[in-house]
Design a protein around this motif. Structure first.
Motif, PDB file in Angstrom:
ATOM      1  N   PHE A 180       0.826  -1.205   0.000  1.00 38.31           N
ATOM      2  CA  PHE A 180       0.000   0.000   0.000  1.00 38.31           C
ATOM      3  C   PHE A 180       0.860   1.254   0.000  1.00 38.31           C
ATOM      4  O   PHE A 180       2.055   1.204   0.281  1.00 38.31           O
ATOM      5  CB  PHE A 180      -0.945   0.028   1.217  1.00 38.31           C
ATOM      6  N   PHE A 196      -9.819  15.189  -4.870  1.00 37.15           N
ATOM      7  CA  PHE A 196      -9.423  14.267  -3.808  1.00 37.15           C
ATOM      8  C   PHE A 196      -8.796  14.973  -2.606  1.00 37.15           C
ATOM      9  O   PHE A 196      -8.438  14.321  -1.620  1.00 37.15           O
ATOM     10  CB  PHE A 196      -8.449  13.211  -4.347  1.00 37.15           C
ATOM     11  N   ASP A 200      -9.854  14.240   0.951  1.00 41.90           N
ATOM     12  CA  ASP A 200      -9.663  12.857   1.409  1.00 41.90           C
ATOM     13  C   ASP A 200      -8.278  12.586   1.994  1.00 41.90           C
ATOM     14  O   ASP A 200      -8.082  11.572   2.650  1.00 41.90           O
ATOM     15  CB  ASP A 200      -9.903  11.874   0.263  1.00 41.90           C
ATOM     16  N   TYR A 252      -5.044   9.290   2.465  1.00 44.67           N
ATOM     17  CA  TYR A 252      -5.852   8.085   2.231  1.00 44.67           C
ATOM     18  C   TYR A 252      -4.954   6.969   1.711  1.00 44.67           C
ATOM     19  O   TYR A 252      -3.847   7.210   1.242  1.00 44.67           O
ATOM     20  CB  TYR A 252      -7.041   8.351   1.300  1.00 44.67           C
ATOM     21  N   VAL A 253      -5.463   5.736   1.838  1.00 44.36           N
ATOM     22  CA  VAL A 253      -4.679   4.551   1.497  1.00 44.36           C
ATOM     23  C   VAL A 253      -5.134   3.978   0.160  1.00 44.36           C
ATOM     24  O   VAL A 253      -6.336   3.786  -0.064  1.00 44.36           O
ATOM     25  CB  VAL A 253      -4.813   3.463   2.592  1.00 44.36           C
ATOM     26  N   VAL A 254      -4.169   3.713  -0.706  1.00 46.95           N
ATOM     27  CA  VAL A 254      -4.388   2.966  -1.941  1.00 46.95           C
ATOM     28  C   VAL A 254      -3.572   1.683  -1.792  1.00 46.95           C
ATOM     29  O   VAL A 254      -2.361   1.745  -1.549  1.00 46.95           O
ATOM     30  CB  VAL A 254      -3.931   3.755  -3.186  1.00 46.95           C
ATOM     31  N   ARG A 277      -7.224  -0.869  -4.756  1.00 47.20           N
ATOM     32  CA  ARG A 277      -8.422  -0.236  -4.205  1.00 47.20           C
ATOM     33  C   ARG A 277      -8.059   0.559  -2.961  1.00 47.20           C
ATOM     34  O   ARG A 277      -7.019   0.345  -2.332  1.00 47.20           O
ATOM     35  CB  ARG A 277      -9.474  -1.288  -3.828  1.00 47.20           C
ATOM     36  N   ASN A 278      -8.978   1.422  -2.553  1.00 45.23           N
ATOM     37  CA  ASN A 278      -8.817   2.175  -1.308  1.00 45.23           C
ATOM     38  C   ASN A 278      -9.122   1.293  -0.114  1.00 45.23           C
ATOM     39  O   ASN A 278      -9.988   0.421  -0.173  1.00 45.23           O
ATOM     40  CB  ASN A 278      -9.779   3.372  -1.266  1.00 45.23           C
ATOM     41  N   THR A 290     -10.495   1.860   3.648  1.00 43.93           N
ATOM     42  CA  THR A 290     -11.198   2.864   4.444  1.00 43.93           C
ATOM     43  C   THR A 290     -11.550   2.268   5.801  1.00 43.93           C
ATOM     44  O   THR A 290     -11.332   1.082   6.050  1.00 43.93           O
ATOM     45  CB  THR A 290     -12.492   3.324   3.736  1.00 43.93           C
ATOM     46  N   THR A 313      -4.985   5.799   8.655  1.00 44.06           N
ATOM     47  CA  THR A 313      -3.984   5.357   7.681  1.00 44.06           C
ATOM     48  C   THR A 313      -2.790   4.676   8.351  1.00 44.06           C
ATOM     49  O   THR A 313      -2.239   3.725   7.806  1.00 44.06           O
ATOM     50  CB  THR A 313      -3.490   6.546   6.825  1.00 44.06           C
ATOM     51  N   LYS A 337     -14.474  -0.758  -2.315  1.00 40.87           N
ATOM     52  CA  LYS A 337     -13.392  -0.348  -1.421  1.00 40.87           C
ATOM     53  C   LYS A 337     -13.245  -1.459  -0.388  1.00 40.87           C
ATOM     54  O   LYS A 337     -14.056  -2.375  -0.338  1.00 40.87           O
ATOM     55  CB  LYS A 337     -13.715   0.992  -0.758  1.00 40.87           C
TER      56      LYS A 337
END
Length: 145
Positions: A68, A79, A82, A85-87, A103-104, A106, A110, A134
């Motif tokens: 990630f 964005f 947000d 945020y984590v991808v 994907r994110n 949520t 984080t 997600k």
């Protein structure tokens, strides 16, 4: 439903069934009818045996974070609210070829996202026509948050 101002997926003939599945709150992927391997991302022919024959197969709802990044700076202004945020690369459970989706994540801070964290898909209906998959952390007793 409030107006969604972020970019939406651009579908094509190969990916539309995936997005239709998301609208029904199901993850799915193409599976080759000839060699049995999954095709991910969706594409016209099998990259393993070059067959054009496939079926859409429902996938499981859980997986693990394989890797990630935490996004702190955005290049698309929509964005900005947000960040951070984590991808993540999510390796789905129950697929013998280890399908990995980007994907994110949520539902948790984080800094609480480690590699190997079990996650479960959640679906966000962002417009009348588009639903985004997600992932959220999973506890033994169910989904956190």
């Amino acid at each position: 439903m409030a107006e969604y101002t972020k970019p939406l997926p651009v579908t094509d003939v190969d990916s539309q069934p995936f997005w239709d599945g998301c609208k029904a709150h199901e993850l799915s992927a193409q599976r080759c009818r000839d060699c049995g391997k999954f095709r991910w991302p969706p594409q016209a022919f099998c990259p393993h045996c070059y067959s054009w024959n496939f079926d859409w197969t429902k996938l499981g709802e859980t997986g693990v974070v394989a890797s990630f990044v935490i996004v702190h700076y955005v290049s698309i202004a929509a964005f900005q609210e947000d960040v951070p945020y984590v991808v993540a690369h999510i390796t789905l459970d129950g697929t013998d070829q280890h399908i990995t989706m980007i994907r994110n994540v949520t539902g948790c801070p984080t800094e609480d996202v480690p590699v190997g964290m079990p996650v479960r898909v959640v679906f966000e209906d962002v417009t009348a026509d588009v639903t985004l998959p997600k992932f959220r952390p999973v506890e033994k007793s169910g989904v956190l948050g």
